[in-house]
Every structure is written in structure tokens, then in C-alpha cells.
Design an enzyme around this catalytic site. Structure first.
Site, PDB file in Angstrom:
ATOM      1  N   ASP A 164     -35.263 -28.359 -50.388  1.00 48.07           N
ATOM      2  CA  ASP A 164     -35.277 -27.250 -49.433  1.00 48.07           C
ATOM      3  C   ASP A 164     -36.275 -26.194 -49.788  1.00 48.07           C
ATOM      4  O   ASP A 164     -36.761 -25.609 -48.887  1.00 48.07           O
ATOM      5  CB  ASP A 164     -33.860 -26.599 -49.251  1.00 48.07           C
ATOM      6  CG  ASP A 164     -32.976 -27.688 -48.653  1.00 48.07           C
ATOM      7  OD1 ASP A 164     -33.516 -28.723 -47.837  1.00 48.07           O
ATOM      8  OD2 ASP A 164     -31.794 -27.701 -48.714  1.00 48.07           O
ATOM      9  N   HIS A 184     -28.718 -27.008 -57.752  1.00 41.68           N
ATOM     10  CA  HIS A 184     -28.286 -28.372 -57.175  1.00 41.68           C
ATOM     11  C   HIS A 184     -26.816 -28.619 -57.785  1.00 41.68           C
ATOM     12  O   HIS A 184     -26.911 -28.625 -59.194  1.00 41.68           O
ATOM     13  CB  HIS A 184     -29.307 -29.388 -57.109  1.00 41.68           C
ATOM     14  CG  HIS A 184     -28.809 -30.434 -56.158  1.00 41.68           C
ATOM     15  ND1 HIS A 184     -28.043 -31.456 -56.326  1.00 41.68           N
ATOM     16  CD2 HIS A 184     -29.232 -30.532 -54.784  1.00 41.68           C
ATOM     17  CE1 HIS A 184     -28.066 -32.329 -55.366  1.00 41.68           C
ATOM     18  NE2 HIS A 184     -28.674 -31.854 -54.485  1.00 41.68           N
ATOM     19  N   HIS A 222     -25.820 -26.319 -48.053  1.00 41.35           N
ATOM     20  CA  HIS A 222     -26.398 -27.638 -47.788  1.00 41.35           C
ATOM     21  C   HIS A 222     -27.389 -27.697 -47.119  1.00 41.35           C
ATOM     22  O   HIS A 222     -28.432 -27.007 -47.552  1.00 41.35           O
ATOM     23  CB  HIS A 222     -25.176 -28.484 -47.352  1.00 41.35           C
ATOM     24  CG  HIS A 222     -25.157 -29.939 -47.202  1.00 41.35           C
ATOM     25  ND1 HIS A 222     -26.302 -30.660 -47.864  1.00 41.35           N
ATOM     26  CD2 HIS A 222     -24.504 -30.698 -46.625  1.00 41.35           C
ATOM     27  CE1 HIS A 222     -25.890 -31.883 -47.743  1.00 41.35           C
ATOM     28  NE2 HIS A 222     -25.039 -32.259 -46.918  1.00 41.35           N
TER      29      HIS A 222
HETATM   30  N1  ACO Z   1     -29.230 -18.383 -57.397  1.00 36.44           N
HETATM   31  C1  ACO Z   1     -28.640 -17.609 -58.378  1.00 36.44           C
HETATM   32  N2  ACO Z   1     -27.381 -18.454 -59.505  1.00 36.44           N
HETATM   33  C2  ACO Z   1     -27.119 -19.351 -58.909  1.00 36.44           C
HETATM   34  C3  ACO Z   1     -27.742 -20.372 -57.899  1.00 36.44           C
HETATM   35  C4  ACO Z   1     -28.972 -19.719 -57.121  1.00 36.44           C
HETATM   36  N3  ACO Z   1     -29.375 -20.245 -56.241  1.00 36.44           N
HETATM   37  N4  ACO Z   1     -27.100 -21.296 -57.914  1.00 36.44           N
HETATM   38  C5  ACO Z   1     -26.247 -21.548 -58.649  1.00 36.44           C
HETATM   39  N5  ACO Z   1     -26.375 -20.241 -59.503  1.00 36.44           N
HETATM   40  C6  ACO Z   1     -25.233 -19.943 -60.662  1.00 36.44           C
HETATM   41  C7  ACO Z   1     -23.874 -19.606 -59.983  1.00 36.44           C
HETATM   42  O1  ACO Z   1     -23.789 -18.271 -59.905  1.00 36.44           O
HETATM   43  C8  ACO Z   1     -22.977 -20.146 -61.322  1.00 36.44           C
HETATM   44  O2  ACO Z   1     -23.111 -18.880 -62.246  1.00 36.44           O
HETATM   45  P1  ACO Z   1     -21.781 -18.674 -63.314  1.00 36.44           P
HETATM   46  O3  ACO Z   1     -21.618 -20.133 -63.964  1.00 36.44           O
HETATM   47  O4  ACO Z   1     -22.174 -17.720 -64.130  1.00 36.44           O
HETATM   48  O5  ACO Z   1     -20.571 -18.483 -62.579  1.00 36.44           O
HETATM   49  C9  ACO Z   1     -23.780 -21.070 -61.597  1.00 36.44           C
HETATM   50  O6  ACO Z   1     -25.266 -21.148 -61.509  1.00 36.44           O
HETATM   51  C10 ACO Z   1     -23.211 -22.583 -61.130  1.00 36.44           C
HETATM   52  O7  ACO Z   1     -23.413 -22.503 -59.943  1.00 36.44           O
HETATM   53  P2  ACO Z   1     -22.099 -23.148 -58.947  1.00 36.44           P
HETATM   54  O8  ACO Z   1     -22.029 -22.424 -57.526  1.00 36.44           O
HETATM   55  O9  ACO Z   1     -20.697 -23.364 -59.485  1.00 36.44           O
HETATM   56  O10 ACO Z   1     -22.748 -24.622 -58.677  1.00 36.44           O
HETATM   57  P3  ACO Z   1     -22.532 -25.735 -57.675  1.00 36.44           P
HETATM   58  O11 ACO Z   1     -22.873 -26.943 -58.106  1.00 36.44           O
HETATM   59  O12 ACO Z   1     -21.093 -25.465 -57.131  1.00 36.44           O
HETATM   60  O13 ACO Z   1     -23.523 -25.324 -56.381  1.00 36.44           O
HETATM   61  C11 ACO Z   1     -25.414 -25.163 -54.993  1.00 36.44           C
HETATM   62  C12 ACO Z   1     -24.728 -25.893 -56.026  1.00 36.44           C
HETATM   63  C13 ACO Z   1     -24.466 -24.902 -53.858  1.00 36.44           C
HETATM   64  C14 ACO Z   1     -26.509 -25.867 -54.533  1.00 36.44           C
HETATM   65  C15 ACO Z   1     -25.718 -23.556 -55.572  1.00 36.44           C
HETATM   66  O14 ACO Z   1     -26.687 -24.052 -56.539  1.00 36.44           O
HETATM   67  C16 ACO Z   1     -26.474 -22.679 -54.402  1.00 36.44           C
HETATM   68  O15 ACO Z   1     -25.816 -22.108 -53.950  1.00 36.44           O
HETATM   69  N6  ACO Z   1     -28.080 -22.818 -54.252  1.00 36.44           N
HETATM   70  C17 ACO Z   1     -28.567 -22.207 -53.522  1.00 36.44           C
HETATM   71  C18 ACO Z   1     -28.557 -22.837 -52.052  1.00 36.44           C
HETATM   72  C19 ACO Z   1     -29.382 -24.279 -51.766  1.00 36.44           C
HETATM   73  O16 ACO Z   1     -30.440 -23.921 -52.261  1.00 36.44           O
HETATM   74  N7  ACO Z   1     -28.688 -25.122 -51.412  1.00 36.44           N
HETATM   75  C20 ACO Z   1     -29.295 -26.289 -51.205  1.00 36.44           C
HETATM   76  C21 ACO Z   1     -28.858 -27.554 -52.043  1.00 36.44           C
HETATM   77  S1  ACO Z   1     -29.747 -29.072 -51.795  1.00 36.44           S
HETATM   78  C22 ACO Z   1     -29.478 -29.758 -50.536  1.00 36.44           C
HETATM   79  O17 ACO Z   1     -28.305 -29.622 -49.903  1.00 36.44           O
HETATM   80  C23 ACO Z   1     -30.610 -30.343 -50.032  1.00 36.44           C
END
Ligand code: ACO
Length: 430
Positions: A365, A307, A266
């Protein structure tokens, strides 16, 4: 609301269950599953992926189209034409203020910027190397021990005063958490400055010299606060609502929101982005990190990408990118090596099949960290700055909930533990 209904047939139940469907002004319809409990069933939705936890009129997001509206106004228009405190007014009261309303609001916020002197002493209980988010969790929660005259959540006037106090004091406390780590004296707020200028003054000023604040940097800071002001029912806002639903006081609820924001999935992501760029270190190593992000057996993720709601460009990221260009030009940092890594990473990710298929775009971010670093804000303060900007969103949602009809938030579970069994005395256990 509408009179549409969903019909659910359940194995073992003779009669199908009719569930009302409600329509909002925008966004998907929702199925009211409240009636399922009477049939001995719960819904199951870990991570609340398809659950609307409340009704709200504050912010709307269309993640597929990359749209973000505050009280109906697009974020791009607010970022270009409004400012943070005006957006705070909009989020809190539902309409843009007229001139007199805006002046009164701004001057009221300014009159609440100082914190109780005893709070200075409170800081001394922390280690000098404490993470500023750890300090913020503690100090913001502690405000409820200092401002007893704004704790009655059933009194609208108390709620208003608490809102002003939180919006006004967050930058003061944030700057104090930084000054404490450097050993420099805390700076009192200067109410002749605007919100963002005042924050920069308290962060970087010292009592021996007048502060000299660049208008470009204060404008960028104001935009960062504005772009983080609200984002509907995200993890921290939902935490504030859940804490508030038990009747907890506003300072305690916002402290809960700060704690939820801290994590790297987050608000902690802006700090994690910079750490990742530093770890990559050189453009030549980007491919290696992209490969790691795509490797299912490697927990590494590209921070600042992806996201839960946006499956398109985060509209805030577009505006933030513009600000990043302005700030870097103002500071003559266009050739900054970390920025070069960030730009190349963005380019690769936007053209890579893995990121395209999974709709992983740069989020807000990704760019905010670059701006904050250029301004001279230490990485550990990035999430604190997010918290300062988001405070108004947390309060607006908390107040919306408390002013309407609400019940304590109490989710249920799918239990997969032991069935009932008898206690075994110690001497009989293997
Ligand atoms: N890098 C590589 N792979 C990713 C990333 C990433 N940043 N984000 C998601 N994925 C992949 C996951 O491995 C997953 O793959 P799969 O379907 O093969 O298992 C798929 O994309 C879906 O990811 P989830 O984790 O299920 O998506 P969720 O909606 O639960 O998570 C989140 C969203 C937490 C933002 C995620 O994209 C992440 O961890 N991003 C990096 C951290 C980040 O930048 N957070 C800021 C969010 S914005 C904010 O708070 C203002």
C-alpha cells in the site's frame, strides 16, 4: 498430511492428549486441535496469529523470505509476464489458461461488464458525498437482489456465473461510485478495451469525447489489480469464507469482504498513506512523524509499513515500486513533493533501529497510493481499487470452500464476564 503427532500434557488430566500434525506442500506444519473440545478445552489465539483456519491450494506466502506464490507461480513472474485476467483464471481454476481458454475467459468477463439498469436508480439513494467504499458495501450486496439466477451456491454453474459477474461488474460499479460523487454521467463499459483500460475509461471518460488512455497507465492499473488479486487468509478473505460458511450467497459474501477490507489496518491503508504524506507535508517534518511512530504513548503509526505476515520486503511492494517509477516518469512527476517525502520516509525507516528490530518494511500500500494519485485517482477511491483487484481472490477462496467439505465457521471464546447471577427487579436496583 503426515502421521506425526504432538503430545499435550494438561494439568489435572491424567493422560496426555495426542494431537495429529499435518504437513502441507510448503509452510509450517499444523497441529489439529479439534480433539481438544472433547477434553473440555479450547485453544486461544486472538488475531489468529498461529491459527490455520482452513486447508487451501490457492496462494502461499513465506513472510520471512518475502515469497508470494499464486498456484505455485511467483508474483514477480506473474507481474512481469501475465496480466490481471490471466491471473484471475489461474486463481480460479488452478492452471494458466491456453490461448483458447484465455480468449474465452476474457470474452466471457467482457460480456458481463454492464450492470442491471435499475442499479443506476439504486445509486440515487446515496448522498453525493458518500464514501465510495460505503457505496460499494451497499451496491455489491444489492447485486443479490438483481441476479437471482446465480444465487444457488450448491449449483456449480450458478457459482461460475456469479464469479464472472463479480469480476466483470466490480470495475463498472467502482467507476460509478466515483462518477456519482462528481455528478458526471455514468459511463457504460466499452468491451473493446481491456480490463484496466475499460476501468480508466469508465472513471475518466465522458459521453461527449472518445477516451484517450495511456498504455503506460493502463499497464500500471492492470498491475495494481494483479498485485492485489489474492493474499491467502487475510482479514477480508477470512471474512468472505466465514460469511460463506453459513451458506450466504456470493454477492453478500463479497460485500462482507469489502466491509472488512475498508479498515486502515487492511485495505484502507493505501488511502491512509496518502493522507499521512499530505499531513507530513514537507521532508523537513519526517523526523517528527518517525519519532511519533516510535513513541509508545502515541497511537500514530507509519501507514504503509509493517505486515502481519511479511517480516521482510513485501514482494508486491518491490514490483509496485518499479511501476511507480514508470508511471511518474511517463507523467513527468519525478519531482512530485509527496513522492519526495515517501522516498525519504522509506529510506529513514529502512535504516532506523526501531523499524529494523520490529521488521517493519514498506508494504504494497505504500507505493500503490503514489501510483494511483499520479494517475489522477482520488484518495477515497484507493481502497475501492484494492477491492476490485481482490474480488477474484475472495471468489476463488469462497468457491474452494463451497466445492469441498466445510462446516459453518464458529469460533469459541475465553469468557471473562460475570458468572451466573439472578435478575434484579428495577425498583430494587441501586
Ligand atoms: N508504525 C509504527 N510501529 C508499528 C507499525 C507502524 N506502521 N506497525 C507495527 N508497529 C509496531 C507496533 O507498535 C508493535 O510494537 P510493540 O511490539 O512495541 O507493541 C509491533 O510493531 C507489532 O505490531 P502489531 O500491531 O502487533 O502487528 P500486527 O501484525 O498485529 O499488525 C499491521 C500488522 C496492522 C499491518 C501493522 O503493521 C500496521 O498497523 N501497519 C500500518 C497500517 C498498514 O500499512 N496496513 C496495511 C497492511 S498490508 C495490506 O493490508 C495490504
Amino acid at each position: 498430511m503426515s502421521d506425526k503427532k504432538a503430545t499435550l500434557s494438561i494439568d489435572g488430566l491424567a493422560e496426555a492428549v495426542e494431537l495429529p500434525i499435518y504437513s502441507g506442500t510448503l509452510g509450517p506444519d499444523v497441529v489439529d486441535v479439534g480433539g481438544l473440545t472433547a477434553r473440555g478445552m479450547f485453544t486461544y489465539d486472538p488475531g489468529f496469529v498461529s491459527t490455520a483456519a482452513c486447508e487451501s491450494q490457492i496462494t502461499f506466502i513465506d513472510g520471512n523470505k518475502g515469497v508470494l506464490l499464486h498456484r505455485g507461480y511467483p508474483i514477480e513472474q506473474l507481474a512481469d509476464e501475465s496480466d490481471y485476467l490471466e491471473t484471475c483464471y489461474l486463481l480460479l481454476y488452478g492452471e494458466l489458461p491456453n490461448k483458447a481458454q484465455k480468449e474465452k475467459f476474457v470474452s466471457t468477463v467482457h460480456r458481463h461488464t454492464m450492470v442491471h439498469e435499475q442499479i443506476r436508480t439504486f445509486f440515487n439513494g446515496f448522498r453525493r458525498d458518500a464514501h465510495p467504499m460505503a457505496i460499494m458495501c451497499g451496491v455489491v450486496g444489492a447485486l443479490s437482489a438483481f441476479y437471482h439466477d446465480s444465487l444457488d451456491i450448491s449449483d456449480e454453474q450458478h457459482r461460475q456465473v456469479a464469479a464472472f459477474r463479480l469480476i466483470a461488474k466490480m470495475p463498472t460499479l467502482a467507476a460509478m461510485s466515483y462518477k456519482f460523487s462528481t455528478g458526471q454521467p455514468f459511463m457504460y463499459p466499452d468491451n473493446s478495451l481491456n480490463y484496466a483500460e475499460n476501468f480508466l475509461h469508465m472513471m475518466f471518460g465522458n459521453p461527449c469525447e472518445p477516451s484517450n488512455i495511456s498504455p503506460v497507465l493502463s499497464r500500471a492499473m492492470d498491475r495494481i489489480f494483479l498485485l492485489h488479486a489474492d493474499h491467502e487468509q487475510n482479514a477480508s478473505t477470512s471474512t468472505v469464507r466465514l460469511a460463506g460458511s453459513s451458506g450466504a450467497n456470493p454477492f453478500a459474501c463479497i460485500a462482507a469482504g469489502i466491509a472488512a477490507l475498508w479498515g486502515p489496518s487492511h485495505g484502507g491503508a493505501n488511502e491512509a498513506v496518502l493522507e499521512m504524506l499530505e499531513e507530513i507535508g514537507d521532508v523537513s517534518r519526517i523526523d517528527e512523524f518517525v519519532a511519533r511512530a516510535k513513541d509508545k504513548d502515541d497511537p500514530f503509526r507509519l501507514m504503509g509499513f509493517g505486515h502481519r505476515v511479511y517480516k521482510n520486503f513485501d514482494p508486491r511492494a518491490k514490483v509496485m515500486k518499479e511501476s511507480a517509477d514508470e508511471v511518474l516518469a511517463e507523467l513527468g512527476l519525478e519531482n512530485d513533493p509527496l513522492l519526495a517525502i515517501a522516498k525519504r520516509l522509506e529510506e529513514i525507516a529502512l535504516h532506523d533501529d526501531y523499524f529494523i528490530e520490529k521488521k517493519l518494511y514498506p508494504n504494497v500500500d505504500f507505493y500503490s497510493g503514489i501510483i494511483l494519485k499520479a494517475i489522477g485517482i482520488p484518495t477515497s477511491m484507493f481502497t475501492v481499487i484494492f477491492a476490485v483487484g481482490r474480488t477474484v481472490g475472495w471468489i476463488a477462496h469462497w468457491n474452494e470452500m463451497i466445492s469441498g467439505s466445510y462446516r459453518i465457521g464458529r469460533p469459541r471464546q475465553l469468557y471473562t464476564g460475570h458468572v451466573m447471577r439472578d435478575y434484579v427487579p428495577l425498583q430494587e436496583r441501586k
